[in-house]
Scaffold this motif. Structure first.
Motif, PDB file in Angstrom:
ATOM      1  N   CYS A 112       4.704  42.518 -27.093  1.00  0.00           N
ATOM      2  CA  CYS A 112       5.606  41.824 -26.169  1.00  0.00           C
ATOM      3  C   CYS A 112       5.795  42.605 -24.872  1.00  0.00           C
ATOM      4  O   CYS A 112       6.187  42.029 -23.850  1.00  0.00           O
ATOM      5  CB  CYS A 112       6.967  41.593 -26.833  1.00  0.00           C
ATOM      6  SG  CYS A 112       6.939  40.403 -28.192  1.00  0.00           S
ATOM      7  N   PRO A 116      -0.888  41.992 -19.931  1.00  0.00           N
ATOM      8  CA  PRO A 116      -1.750  40.954 -20.521  1.00  0.00           C
ATOM      9  C   PRO A 116      -3.113  41.514 -20.921  1.00  0.00           C
ATOM     10  O   PRO A 116      -3.782  42.187 -20.133  1.00  0.00           O
ATOM     11  CB  PRO A 116      -1.877  39.927 -19.394  1.00  0.00           C
ATOM     12  CG  PRO A 116      -0.617  40.083 -18.606  1.00  0.00           C
ATOM     13  CD  PRO A 116      -0.310  41.547 -18.650  1.00  0.00           C
ATOM     14  N   ARG A 192       5.546  34.732 -21.688  1.00  0.00           N
ATOM     15  CA  ARG A 192       5.430  35.316 -23.031  1.00  0.00           C
ATOM     16  C   ARG A 192       6.537  34.781 -23.938  1.00  0.00           C
ATOM     17  O   ARG A 192       6.311  34.557 -25.136  1.00  0.00           O
ATOM     18  CB  ARG A 192       5.480  36.836 -22.940  1.00  0.00           C
ATOM     19  CG  ARG A 192       5.176  37.540 -24.246  1.00  0.00           C
ATOM     20  CD  ARG A 192       4.863  38.994 -24.003  1.00  0.00           C
ATOM     21  NE  ARG A 192       3.431  39.265 -23.920  1.00  0.00           N
ATOM     22  CZ  ARG A 192       2.885  40.232 -23.187  1.00  0.00           C
ATOM     23  NH1 ARG A 192       3.652  41.011 -22.445  1.00  0.00           N
ATOM     24  NH2 ARG A 192       1.584  40.407 -23.195  1.00  0.00           N
ATOM     25  N   VAL A 235       0.416  36.457 -28.345  1.00  0.00           N
ATOM     26  CA  VAL A 235       1.452  37.358 -27.845  1.00  0.00           C
ATOM     27  C   VAL A 235       0.885  38.280 -26.767  1.00  0.00           C
ATOM     28  O   VAL A 235       1.400  38.329 -25.649  1.00  0.00           O
ATOM     29  CB  VAL A 235       2.077  38.189 -28.983  1.00  0.00           C
ATOM     30  CG1 VAL A 235       3.185  39.088 -28.433  1.00  0.00           C
ATOM     31  CG2 VAL A 235       2.639  37.281 -30.075  1.00  0.00           C
ATOM     32  N   ILE A 238      -0.925  35.870 -24.195  1.00  0.00           N
ATOM     33  CA  ILE A 238       0.050  34.912 -23.643  1.00  0.00           C
ATOM     34  C   ILE A 238      -0.569  33.533 -23.403  1.00  0.00           C
ATOM     35  O   ILE A 238      -0.268  32.870 -22.412  1.00  0.00           O
ATOM     36  CB  ILE A 238       0.710  35.440 -22.349  1.00  0.00           C
ATOM     37  CG1 ILE A 238       0.893  36.951 -22.394  1.00  0.00           C
ATOM     38  CG2 ILE A 238       2.056  34.770 -22.106  1.00  0.00           C
ATOM     39  CD1 ILE A 238       1.478  37.553 -21.130  1.00  0.00           C
TER      40      ILE A 238
END
Length: 504
Positions: A112, A116, A192, A235, A238
Motif C-alpha cells: 500500500c 507503483p 489505490r 495493490v 493499482i
C-alpha cells in the motif's frame, strides 16, 4: 456440486502458518524498498525525489542494482510464502479463515505504501482524469491532448488511444483529479484506495460464492486473494481491474442467491469500470431463467438482463455526454501483441515468415489475431448455449478464459480475472492447481524483470537491470521447483490432503 470430504480428512491441522506469514511480510517489505529505486515515480513527484534514500536508490548505480535485487527476491519470496501457507493449512477448516486474512493483511500492507510496480496504468488514470476535467471526450481524445502528460508519468504507447474504460471509472478518474488537483502522489493513494475496495469485495464474496458451490471457502480465499499475482496486480500495480473483478464476483454471488436485480446492477457497475465483464450478462440471464428453462424463457431473461444493464449504461452515457463511446474503444488493448500469448506468438511467426518471403508479414499477423478473436467468440457462444445449468459459473470461467487465451496480448492481470471464477467452482489439487503455481511463478518473474523504472543517466542500462532481475527470479523459481524440499513436491508430487470440498 462436490460431495463433502470425510470428517477425518476435513479436520483442520494448522502447521505453524505464522512462519509463512512472516516470510511473506518480509518479501513484501523487500518489494516496498525495491519500489523506491525502480518503481514508477512521476517527474512531478518533487517531494519524493528529494528524499535522500530515494535519491541514492534511484540515481546511483549501486542503489538501483540493490533495488532490482530486493524487488526480485521479495516477489519470489512472496510466491514461496503463499505456497508454504497452503501447505501449512491442511484440512482448510473454519479456523484457517482468520489465518488467511492475517496473511492477506500482512502481505498487502507494505504494498500500500510502495511506488507503483509492474505497470504505469495508474498514471494513465491521472492523465485521463485530466482529459475529463478539461472537458474533452476520452473516447476520442487521448491524453496526449494534455500538455504535461509525460511529466505525469503516463505511458506514451497509449497517449493517442481512446480510453478502454467505462463511464463509471471515468467519473472516478475525474473526481480524484479534481480532488487532488492532479498531484500524482496523492492521486495514486486515492486510486489505490479504490483498488483496495475491490480487494475487500473479493475477500468478502469469494468464500461465500465458493460455499454456494460446495467448494471449501477458505481454500478458495487462499487461491484467490492471498495469491501473490492478485496482490501485486491489484495493490502494488493499482489496476482498476480490482474494482471490476470485485463488483463482478459480488454480482455472481447475488445471482447465485436468487437476487437477480441486485446482481445485474453490480455487474453493470463492473462493466462501467471495464466493459470486459459484459460477458457475465448472458450467464446471469441463464441463472435467472432457471434450471430446465425453455428456450423462449431463456431468450426472455437474456433480454431482461441485457435490457436492464445496457439501459443503465445508456442513461450513464446520456449523463456524461459520451454515449456508448466505450464500445469503439474496446479494441484498444488488442492492438498490441506479446510473445508468450499463443496467438501473439503464432502471429509473430507468421509475420516473420511472410516478411522473409517478401510479403507484408504483419498484415498476415493481423489475420491470425482476427482468427483468434473469432475462435474465442465461437467458444463463448458454445459455452452460453451448451452445458449443465449447475456449472454456469464454471462455463463463464471457461468463456472468459477463451477471451484471454486467444488474445494476442495477455497481461498478468488478465489471468487474475480468471482465478476467482475457477477458485469458487473448484481447482483440484492435481494438475489444475499446478498450472496455477506455474502461472503465478512465470508472471511474477516476468513482472519483476520487465517493468522497471531505471533512470537513463546512470551507469546501469535498462537491459542490464532486467537481466539481473530475470536471473534472480529464474534462480529462485528453479530452487522452488527443483531443490526446495518443501515446495518441489507441489510442482511434481502426488495429491495431498488439500481437498476441494466444503467441510461441514
Amino acid at each position: 456440486m462436490t460431495a463433502p470430504a470425510p470428517a477425518s480428512v476435513a479436520t483442520a491441522h494448522i502447521g505453524r502458518p505464522r512462519i509463512a506469514i512472516i516470510q511473506g511480510f518480509i518479501g513484501s517489505m523487500l518489494m516496498l524498498v525495491g519500489s523506491f529505486g525502480v518503481g514508477w515515480l512521476s517527474l512531478a513527484s518533487r517531494e519524493l525525489r528529494q528524499v535522500q534514500v530515494i535519491i541514492w536508490l534511484r540515481f546511483e548505480p549501486a542503489g538501483a542494482v540493490l533495488s532490482v535485487i530486493l524487488l526480485a527476491l521479495g516477489g519470489m519470496l512472496l510466491v514461496r510464502s503463499w505456497l508454504r501457507l497452503g501447505q501449512r493449512l491442511q484440512g482448510w477448516g473454519p479456523e484457517t479463515h482468520r489465518t488467511i486474512l492475517t496473511a492477506i493483511l500482512a502481505w498487502a500492507a507494505p504494498m500500500c505504501f510502495a511506488l507503483p510496480l509492474f505497470s504505469r496504468d495508474v498514471f494513465a488514470y491521472i492523465a485521463q482524469g485530466q482529459v475529463m476535467v478539461a472537458g474533452l471526450n476520452p473516447y476520442e481524445d487521448g491524453y496526449s491532448q494534455i500538455s504535461n502528460y509525460l511529466q505525469i508519468g503516463a505511458d506514451d504507447l497509449w497517449a493517442q488511444s481512446p480510453t478502454p474504460y467505462g463511464p463509471i471509472f471515468l467519473w472516478m478518474e475525474e473526481l480524484i483529479v479534481r480532488a487532488t488537483g492532479g498531484q500524482p502522489d496523492l492521486s495514486i493513494l486515492l486510486f489505490r484506495l479504490l483498488a483496495l475496495v475491490g480487494v475487500a469485495l473479493c475477500i468478502y464474496y469469494v468464500p461465500r460464492l465458493a460455499e454456494l458451490h460446495g467448494v471449501n471457502p477458505h481454500r478458495a480465499l487462499w487461491l484467490t486473494v492471498a495469491n501473490p499475482l492478485f496482490l501485486t496486480n491489484f495493490v502494488a500495480s493499482i489496476h482498476n481491474d480490482s474494482l471490476m473483478v470485485g463488483l463482478a464476483v459480488a454480482g455472481l454471488y447475488f445471482a447465485a442467491k436468487g437476487r437477480y436485480v441486485t446482481s445485474v446492477l453490480l455487474v453493470t457497475l463492473s462493466i462501467g469500470i471495464k466493459p470486459i465483464t459484459l460477458i457475465f450478462l448472458p450467464f446471469i440471464g441463464l441463472m435467472w431463467a432457471g434450471r430446465d428453462a425453455s428456450w423462449p424463457r431463456k431468450i426472455l431473461y437474456w433480454a431482461i438482463t441485457a435490457g436492464m444493464s445496457l439501459g443503465i449504461l445508456w442513461i450513464l452515457g446520456i449523463m456524461n455526454g459520451f454515449g456508448f463511446g466505450w464500445v469503439g474503444a474496446l479494441s484498444t488493448p488488442g492492438s498490441v501483441w506479446i510473445w508468450y500469448a499463443p496467438v501473439g506468438f503464432l502471429g509473430m511467426v507468421v509475420a516473420v515468415t511472410g516478411d522473409a518471403l517478401g510479403f507484408d508479414g504483419w498484415s498476415w499477423a493481423d489475420v491470425v489475431h482476427t482468427i483468434g478473436t473469432l475462435v474465442s467468440l465461437v467458444l463463448i457462444t458454445w459455452l452460453i448455449f451448451k452445458g449443465d445449468h449447475a456449472h454456469l459459473v464454471r462455463r463463464l470461467a471457461l468463456a472468459l478464459t477463451a477471451v484471454v487465451l486467444l488474445a494476442p496480448m495477455i497481461q498478468a492481470w488478465y489471468v487474475v480475472w480468471l482465478i476467482p471464477l475457477f477458485a469458487v467452482t473448484g481447482i483440484r489439487d492435481d494438475w489444475q492447481v499446478k498450472v496455477l503455481y506455474f502461472l503465478v511463478s512465470f508472471f511474477m518473474i516476468y513482472a519483476i524483470s520487465d517493468q522497471l523504472d531505471i533512470f537513463p543517466y546512470i551507469e546501469l542500462d535498462l537491459g542490464t537491470a532486467r537481466q539481473i532481475a530475470a536471473v534472480v527470479g529464474v534462480a529462485f523459481a528453479t530452487y522452488l521447483v527443483l531443490l526446495d524440499p518443501r515446495t518441489k513436491t507441489l510442482f511434481r508430487g502426488s495429491r495431498s490432503t488439500d481437498q476441494l470440498p466444503l467441510s461441514r
